[in-house]
Design an enzyme around this catalytic site. Sequence first.
Site, PDB file in Angstrom:
ATOM      1  N   ASP A 135       0.847  -1.195   0.000  1.00 53.51           N
ATOM      2  CA  ASP A 135       0.000   0.000   0.000  1.00 53.51           C
ATOM      3  C   ASP A 135       0.880   1.241   0.000  1.00 53.51           C
ATOM      4  O   ASP A 135       2.019   1.216   0.471  1.00 53.51           O
ATOM      5  CB  ASP A 135      -0.897  -0.001   1.243  1.00 53.51           C
ATOM      6  CG  ASP A 135      -1.936   1.103   1.202  1.00 53.51           C
ATOM      7  OD1 ASP A 135      -2.507   1.323   0.124  1.00 53.51           O
ATOM      8  OD2 ASP A 135      -2.174   1.743   2.230  1.00 53.51           O
ATOM      9  N   ILE A 185       0.427   8.757   2.480  1.00 56.05           N
ATOM     10  CA  ILE A 185       1.218   9.931   2.846  1.00 56.05           C
ATOM     11  C   ILE A 185       1.075  10.172   4.339  1.00 56.05           C
ATOM     12  O   ILE A 185      -0.036  10.149   4.880  1.00 56.05           O
ATOM     13  CB  ILE A 185       0.750  11.175   2.066  1.00 56.05           C
ATOM     14  CG1 ILE A 185       0.911  10.960   0.559  1.00 56.05           C
ATOM     15  CG2 ILE A 185       1.531  12.414   2.497  1.00 56.05           C
ATOM     16  CD1 ILE A 185       0.367  12.100  -0.283  1.00 56.05           C
ATOM     17  N   GLU A 229      -1.362  21.947  10.332  1.00 54.61           N
ATOM     18  CA  GLU A 229      -2.183  20.895   9.744  1.00 54.61           C
ATOM     19  C   GLU A 229      -3.303  21.509   8.897  1.00 54.61           C
ATOM     20  O   GLU A 229      -3.531  22.713   8.924  1.00 54.61           O
ATOM     21  CB  GLU A 229      -2.770  20.001  10.848  1.00 54.61           C
ATOM     22  CG  GLU A 229      -1.730  19.185  11.606  1.00 54.61           C
ATOM     23  CD  GLU A 229      -1.228  17.984  10.820  1.00 54.61           C
ATOM     24  OE1 GLU A 229      -1.626  17.822   9.650  1.00 54.61           O
ATOM     25  OE2 GLU A 229      -0.446  17.194  11.372  1.00 54.61           O
TER      26      GLU A 229
END
Length: 493
Positions: free
Chosen positions: A168, A171, A292
């Site tokens: 797989d 990120i 974020e």
Amino acid sequence: MGESKIEVNDLRSAIELLKTIPGQYVETDVEVDPHAELSGVYRHVGAGGTVMRPTKEGPAMVFKNIKGHPDTSVMIGLLASRTRVGYLLDCDPKKLGFLLKESVQNPLPPITIPNEKAKCQEVVYRATDPDFDVRKLVPAPTNTPEDAGPYITLGMCYATNPETGTSDVTIHRMCLQSKDEISIFLQPGARHIGHFREIAEARGEALPISISIGVDPAIEIASCFEPPTTPLGYDELQAAGALRKKPVELVQCLTIPERAIANAEYVIEGEILPNVRVREDQNTNTGKAMPEFPGYNGPANPELPVIKVKAVTTRKHPIMQTCIGPSEEHVSMAGIPTEASILAMLEKAYPGKCLNVYNASFGGGKYVTIMQFKKSVPSDEGRQRQAALLAFSAFAELKHVIVVDEDVDIFDINDVMWAMTTRFQADRDLIQIPGVQCHPLDPSNQPEYSPLIPAAGVACKAIFDCTVPFAQKDRFERAKFMEVDPKKWLKDW
């Protein structure tokens, strides 16, 4: 978007394409410090998203003179524009969700090529070299002066399930901690590689992992698909292959039993060590990680798994790729795959009713979905709300769903707000769903914000039903203008 003479298959061809399109690319030879200054510059040039104003949507940018890192460049903002993503994937920006939906449904598995053909291994640095230091080899920027350290924000992490052999790509935020150690944030239950690490650790084993940086933007977009659309065992590189109608090429790493993206600019080879943790801000003590996607600084994690670096391989004159966490780039990478997933679910549940969805910029691509729903018959009334519930049931990170009629342009926020102003009454059309799982990075989803929130992230979702009641459609018909071609009056229009 029209036929392009440049076939995009890696970062360099993507840059060459953008150079041919006015307003989509800029570069500079002026020296820039990767510590906070680089992101500070791009904030003004084209970050957009939920970045504190002043900012705007603008061109992608390459810095060609990086302080402390000769012979390297840094690309930022490649995907920080939905229009630009359309160019890079050769698709109408408003149809990107449909394109990605088709890519998942028609997977094309990656292939492995010989090492001698892999551009990512043109230059090799091994951790056994006496002067090896990943911090000097990889020009990872810090977004703000308060970051825990230099971050890899666009590393394609590739690993394999120790039990099943399925691989797989995802990120994750990764902070350079020492000359050969990188911390990695793996949100519990959210990504497959975190599951792989748990299996390996339970067996007392390290998990081999490659980190490919600077790749085909199709890979970066596809890697952001999540369950249930891409369940455990689904390698998102298959969707990237489908987007290009050509398999993604991988190459065997030189120091670990794992593969990496063959035409990446940088590849970091390493292992996630079992039962080893590190404090994310151990080198700065700021208490903060990095900005974020909601627009706030994420808190530094007190203990994160550690990647022990074995080697760094690069192309000649490599181009580092990075992004600003709250920028429009995150909206593209996280939002468009989610749009594809919601479209696929709703097409099964209500064929022909949901015309399009948009995970809007102000929600960082994750928190808000705007849904265009068509009511054709009286029995369609209420289904628009059920469609919103279906989106919530599969994507816990969604906080708000705004539903509008087919005559509203969901990509024009002014038009959406017009619908909310003239087709919405809060006491009738606001549906609250309290006490459900939301996203922990939203600071309003915390018990400190409200006594009604029992635990971090267990908060309230809401549906804003801005659709006209079917029986009253005649009362809400928009003024219709004559259809004309303005080029008769303005040739360059």
